[in-house]
Design a protein around this motif. Structure first.
Motif, PDB file in Angstrom:
ATOM      1  N   GLN A  38      42.451  26.089   5.599  1.00 22.18           N
ATOM      2  CA  GLN A  38      42.788  24.664   5.600  1.00 22.18           C
ATOM      3  C   GLN A  38      42.011  23.932   4.513  1.00 22.18           C
ATOM      4  O   GLN A  38      40.811  24.142   4.345  1.00 22.18           O
ATOM      5  CB  GLN A  38      42.493  24.050   6.970  1.00 22.18           C
ATOM      6  N   GLN A  40      41.623  19.887   2.533  1.00 24.84           N
ATOM      7  CA  GLN A  40      41.919  18.455   2.636  1.00 24.84           C
ATOM      8  C   GLN A  40      41.636  17.763   1.307  1.00 24.84           C
ATOM      9  O   GLN A  40      40.631  18.037   0.647  1.00 24.84           O
ATOM     10  CB  GLN A  40      41.085  17.799   3.732  1.00 24.84           C
ATOM     11  N   LEU A  57      46.181  20.321   4.626  1.00 23.80           N
ATOM     12  CA  LEU A  57      47.201  21.359   4.692  1.00 23.80           C
ATOM     13  C   LEU A  57      46.554  22.635   5.202  1.00 23.80           C
ATOM     14  O   LEU A  57      45.510  23.062   4.702  1.00 23.80           O
ATOM     15  CB  LEU A  57      47.825  21.611   3.318  1.00 23.80           C
ATOM     16  N   TYR A  59      47.326  26.761   6.811  1.00 27.85           N
ATOM     17  CA  TYR A  59      48.267  27.860   7.023  1.00 27.85           C
ATOM     18  C   TYR A  59      47.610  28.912   7.893  1.00 27.85           C
ATOM     19  O   TYR A  59      46.534  29.415   7.567  1.00 27.85           O
ATOM     20  CB  TYR A  59      48.721  28.472   5.704  1.00 27.85           C
ATOM     21  N   ILE A  86      52.397  26.660   9.587  1.00 28.58           N
ATOM     22  CA  ILE A  86      51.763  25.594   8.817  1.00 28.58           C
ATOM     23  C   ILE A  86      51.269  24.462   9.714  1.00 28.58           C
ATOM     24  O   ILE A  86      51.728  24.286  10.836  1.00 28.58           O
ATOM     25  CB  ILE A  86      52.738  25.011   7.769  1.00 28.58           C
ATOM     26  N   ILE A  88      50.139  20.239   8.976  1.00 22.97           N
ATOM     27  CA  ILE A  88      50.055  19.128   8.023  1.00 22.97           C
ATOM     28  C   ILE A  88      49.471  17.922   8.746  1.00 22.97           C
ATOM     29  O   ILE A  88      49.976  17.527   9.799  1.00 22.97           O
ATOM     30  CB  ILE A  88      51.438  18.779   7.440  1.00 22.97           C
TER      31      ILE A  88
END
Length: 233
Positions: A38, A40, A57, A59, A86, A88
């Motif tokens: 992750q 940012q 973001l 994954y 994912i 978000i």
């Protein structure tokens, strides 16, 4: 002429330096143990750097070091669960410290998650008939909430971002698509098995069956917290 060129060069350098510190990028090293990467990005949106917008973001590639055991009951036996997908998270922050882009902050966030995985195993009905379990599973989460935290600058460039609390509400959808046909009684037994399974405790597992199985939740409590390591540029 030399003085003019020197002045222009210093002006460009000053602008570039100001632009450097207007961007903060950070990573959460602790989510890696859950098989997630992750990052940012955050940037101020007003002149005194007290308000900012950010985007995280993530994954998920695996369950990480904490494997999710499969179902093991009298009727249903599955392999271990392994979801990926994912995440978000857009957010807004307000910093209490003037001209700092650091210190205590409050804010608001939205979150969207979409995880998928395959569920394989064996189902035994009341007549001792066996069926192969081969399902594609999807878990979607929509959440919104508030947050409070503290950003600690370490030197001129590095920082630690402590998200202390992030209470909110979430809405979850759990869908199952059959790759091999299963008797309708399977879903009643699956609902009973999942109701006692920790990862699905916040999801209503009374499936609505219409070619595929789908379950949705009402608003449920959500919570965010964590520590990020970042760099300003």
């Amino acid at each position: 002429m030399i003085r003019i060129k020197l002045f222009l060069l210093l002006s460009v350098c000053a602008l570039f330096a100001r632009g450097q510190y207007g961007n903060h990028i950070s990573v959460d090293p602790f989510v890696a143990v859950f098989g997630t990467a992750q990052v940012q990005y955050e940037r101020p949106i007003n002149s005194d750097n007290t308000m900012s917008v950010g985007l995280s973001l993530g994954y998920k590639t695996s369950s990480g070091v904490f494997e999710l055991p499969g179902i093991s009951s009298d009727k249903i036996t599955t392999d271990d669960f392994n979801f990926n997908g994912i995440k978000i998270i857009p957010e807004f922050r307000w910093y209490t410290q003037k001209q700092g882009f650091s210190g205590f902050y409050t804010g608001a966030y939205l979150k969207y998650q979409h995880y998928t995985g395959n569920i394989e195993g064996i189902y035994v009905d009341n007549d001792s008939e066996q069926s192969t379990i081969d399902l594609d599973a999807k878990i979607k989460t929509y959440a919104a909430g508030l947050e409070v935290g503290y950003k600690l600058m370490v030197g001129n460039r590095f920082f630690l971002d402590f998200l202390i609390a992030g209470p909110g509400l979430s809405f979850n959808t759990f869908e199952l698509d059959e790759n091999a046909p299963l008797p309708s009684a399977f879903y009643d037994d699956l609902s009973e098995a999942l109701s006692e399974y920790g990862i699905f405790e916040s999801i209503d597992t009374d499936f609505e069956i219409d070619a595929n199985a789908k379950s949705e939740t009402k608003a449920l409590p959500a919570f965010r917290y964590g520590i990020k390591i970042g760099y300003s540029f």
